[in-house]
Motif scaffolding. Sequence first.
Motif, mmCIF file in Angstrom:
data_model
loop_
_atom_site.group_PDB
_atom_site.id
_atom_site.type_symbol
_atom_site.label_atom_id
_atom_site.label_comp_id
_atom_site.label_asym_id
_atom_site.label_seq_id
_atom_site.Cartn_x
_atom_site.Cartn_y
_atom_site.Cartn_z
ATOM 1 N N GLY A 134 0.786 -1.230 0.000
ATOM 2 C CA GLY A 134 0.000 0.000 0.000
ATOM 3 C C GLY A 134 0.817 1.278 0.000
ATOM 4 O O GLY A 134 0.359 2.300 0.501
ATOM 5 N N ASN A 135 1.997 1.242 -0.581
ATOM 6 C CA ASN A 135 2.869 2.419 -0.602
ATOM 7 C C ASN A 135 2.930 3.054 -1.983
ATOM 8 O O ASN A 135 2.714 2.390 -2.991
ATOM 9 C CB ASN A 135 4.288 2.015 -0.197
ATOM 10 N N MET A 136 3.250 4.341 -1.995
ATOM 11 C CA MET A 136 3.555 5.036 -3.235
ATOM 12 C C MET A 136 5.018 5.436 -3.159
ATOM 13 O O MET A 136 5.412 6.157 -2.241
ATOM 14 C CB MET A 136 2.696 6.282 -3.418
ATOM 15 N N PHE A 137 5.813 4.938 -4.087
ATOM 16 C CA PHE A 137 7.242 5.208 -4.085
ATOM 17 C C PHE A 137 7.653 6.060 -5.280
ATOM 18 O O PHE A 137 7.087 5.925 -6.363
ATOM 19 C CB PHE A 137 8.042 3.904 -4.157
ATOM 20 N N ILE A 138 8.660 6.886 -5.081
ATOM 21 C CA ILE A 138 9.362 7.563 -6.163
ATOM 22 C C ILE A 138 10.722 6.903 -6.208
ATOM 23 O O ILE A 138 11.385 6.750 -5.164
ATOM 24 C CB ILE A 138 9.440 9.080 -5.927
ATOM 25 N N ASP A 139 11.144 6.488 -7.397
ATOM 26 C CA ASP A 139 12.344 5.657 -7.533
ATOM 27 C C ASP A 139 13.547 6.195 -6.764
ATOM 28 O O ASP A 139 14.167 5.476 -5.977
ATOM 29 C CB ASP A 139 12.695 5.428 -9.007
ATOM 30 N N GLU A 140 13.887 7.455 -6.939
ATOM 31 C CA GLU A 140 15.067 8.003 -6.278
ATOM 32 C C GLU A 140 14.918 8.023 -4.761
ATOM 33 O O GLU A 140 15.854 7.681 -4.039
ATOM 34 C CB GLU A 140 15.365 9.406 -6.796
ATOM 35 N N GLU A 141 13.764 8.419 -4.267
ATOM 36 C CA GLU A 141 13.555 8.458 -2.816
ATOM 37 C C GLU A 141 13.677 7.063 -2.203
ATOM 38 O O GLU A 141 14.279 6.896 -1.133
ATOM 39 C CB GLU A 141 12.187 9.060 -2.495
ATOM 40 N N LEU A 142 13.113 6.070 -2.869
ATOM 41 C CA LEU A 142 13.196 4.700 -2.375
ATOM 42 C C LEU A 142 14.649 4.228 -2.336
ATOM 43 O O LEU A 142 15.103 3.676 -1.336
ATOM 44 C CB LEU A 142 12.362 3.770 -3.262
ATOM 45 N N LEU A 143 15.380 4.463 -3.419
ATOM 46 C CA LEU A 143 16.772 4.013 -3.466
ATOM 47 C C LEU A 143 17.639 4.759 -2.451
ATOM 48 O O LEU A 143 18.532 4.173 -1.844
ATOM 49 C CB LEU A 143 17.320 4.136 -4.881
ATOM 50 N N ARG A 144 17.367 6.045 -2.236
ATOM 51 C CA ARG A 144 18.100 6.787 -1.194
ATOM 52 C C ARG A 144 17.844 6.166 0.183
ATOM 53 O O ARG A 144 18.759 6.016 0.988
ATOM 54 C CB ARG A 144 17.702 8.257 -1.188
ATOM 55 N N ALA A 145 16.588 5.804 0.429
ATOM 56 C CA ALA A 145 16.243 5.175 1.714
ATOM 57 C C ALA A 145 16.942 3.819 1.879
ATOM 58 O O ALA A 145 17.184 3.380 2.998
ATOM 59 C CB ALA A 145 14.726 5.009 1.826
ATOM 60 N N LYS A 146 17.290 3.190 0.769
ATOM 61 C CA LYS A 146 17.991 1.903 0.793
ATOM 62 C C LYS A 146 19.507 2.076 0.775
ATOM 63 O O LYS A 146 20.236 1.109 0.686
ATOM 64 C CB LYS A 146 17.553 1.042 -0.402
ATOM 65 N N GLY A 147 19.974 3.342 0.797
ATOM 66 C CA GLY A 147 21.406 3.574 0.906
ATOM 67 C C GLY A 147 22.124 4.000 -0.364
ATOM 68 O O GLY A 147 23.331 4.223 -0.351
ATOM 69 N N VAL A 148 21.413 4.125 -1.467
ATOM 70 C CA VAL A 148 22.049 4.568 -2.714
ATOM 71 C C VAL A 148 22.319 6.066 -2.609
ATOM 72 O O VAL A 148 21.431 6.846 -2.239
ATOM 73 C CB VAL A 148 21.164 4.258 -3.941
ATOM 74 N N THR A 149 23.539 6.474 -2.919
ATOM 75 C CA THR A 149 23.895 7.899 -2.875
ATOM 76 C C THR A 149 24.379 8.426 -4.216
ATOM 77 O O THR A 149 24.373 9.628 -4.438
ATOM 78 C CB THR A 149 24.992 8.147 -1.817
ATOM 79 N N ASP A 150 24.813 7.548 -5.099
ATOM 80 C CA ASP A 150 25.352 7.963 -6.399
ATOM 81 C C ASP A 150 24.368 7.613 -7.500
ATOM 82 O O ASP A 150 24.161 6.432 -7.815
ATOM 83 C CB ASP A 150 26.696 7.280 -6.650
ATOM 84 N N PHE A 151 23.763 8.628 -8.093
ATOM 85 C CA PHE A 151 22.781 8.418 -9.146
ATOM 86 C C PHE A 151 23.349 8.705 -10.535
ATOM 87 O O PHE A 151 22.637 8.609 -11.523
ATOM 88 C CB PHE A 151 21.525 9.253 -8.860
ATOM 89 N N LYS A 152 24.636 9.026 -10.607
ATOM 90 C CA LYS A 152 25.273 9.284 -11.905
ATOM 91 C C LYS A 152 25.197 8.085 -12.851
ATOM 92 O O LYS A 152 24.986 8.277 -14.045
ATOM 93 C CB LYS A 152 26.720 9.739 -11.710
ATOM 94 N N PRO A 153 25.336 6.849 -12.373
ATOM 95 C CA PRO A 153 25.253 5.715 -13.305
ATOM 96 C C PRO A 153 23.896 5.589 -14.015
ATOM 97 O O PRO A 153 23.801 4.941 -15.050
ATOM 98 C CB PRO A 153 25.513 4.490 -12.426
ATOM 99 N N TYR A 154 22.875 6.215 -13.467
ATOM 100 C CA TYR A 154 21.551 6.147 -14.072
ATOM 101 C C TYR A 154 21.330 7.217 -15.151
ATOM 102 O O TYR A 154 20.346 7.163 -15.873
ATOM 103 C CB TYR A 154 20.465 6.299 -13.001
ATOM 104 N N ARG A 155 22.200 8.190 -15.229
ATOM 105 C CA ARG A 155 22.030 9.271 -16.207
ATOM 106 C C ARG A 155 22.258 8.767 -17.631
ATOM 107 O O ARG A 155 23.189 8.013 -17.888
ATOM 108 C CB ARG A 155 23.038 10.389 -15.950
ATOM 109 N N CYS A 156 21.442 9.242 -18.563
ATOM 110 C CA CYS A 156 21.711 8.953 -19.973
ATOM 111 C C CYS A 156 22.921 9.750 -20.440
ATOM 112 O O CYS A 156 23.694 9.275 -21.266
ATOM 113 C CB CYS A 156 20.486 9.279 -20.833
ATOM 114 N N ASP A 157 23.086 10.951 -19.922
ATOM 115 C CA ASP A 157 24.277 11.768 -20.177
ATOM 116 C C ASP A 157 25.004 11.894 -18.849
ATOM 117 O O ASP A 157 24.507 12.540 -17.927
ATOM 118 C CB ASP A 157 23.889 13.142 -20.714
ATOM 119 N N PRO A 158 26.194 11.315 -18.731
ATOM 120 C CA PRO A 158 26.878 11.331 -17.436
ATOM 121 C C PRO A 158 27.224 12.721 -16.918
ATOM 122 O O PRO A 158 27.487 12.888 -15.731
ATOM 123 C CB PRO A 158 28.149 10.512 -17.689
ATOM 124 N N ASN A 159 27.180 13.725 -17.778
ATOM 125 C CA ASN A 159 27.534 15.089 -17.375
ATOM 126 C C ASN A 159 26.341 15.978 -17.046
ATOM 127 O O ASN A 159 26.521 17.144 -16.719
ATOM 128 C CB ASN A 159 28.367 15.748 -18.475
#
Length: 92
Positions: free
Chosen positions: A48-73
């Motif tokens: 019964g939750n509503m998640f936003i991908d980045e918020e969920l992953l941050r809560a799970k300890g992910v801090t680096d989101f650069k690998p998910y970028r289509c353009d790394p810059n």
Amino acid sequence: NTLWPRTVVESLASKNFAMGAEKYWRKAQILSDAVLAIVSEKPENMTGNMFIDEELLRAKGVTDFKPYRCDPNTEPPSMMELQATGEEKFER
């Protein structure tokens, strides 16, 4: 549960509907990682939750989101930023 992307995610839909330039998108991998985070939990803890991908992953300890970028810059703007500033700021 529902899962929503924080940014435009690279897909045929984002390409076909010209949802801005690819440099402002994230790879679909972010959604699959978020789904894995959800299904790895006990169902009684993740119902019964509503998640936003980045918020969920941050809560799970992910801090680096650069690998998910289509353009790394380029840090993709959030959907809310796109709506608030207007699409003309982000070229197509």
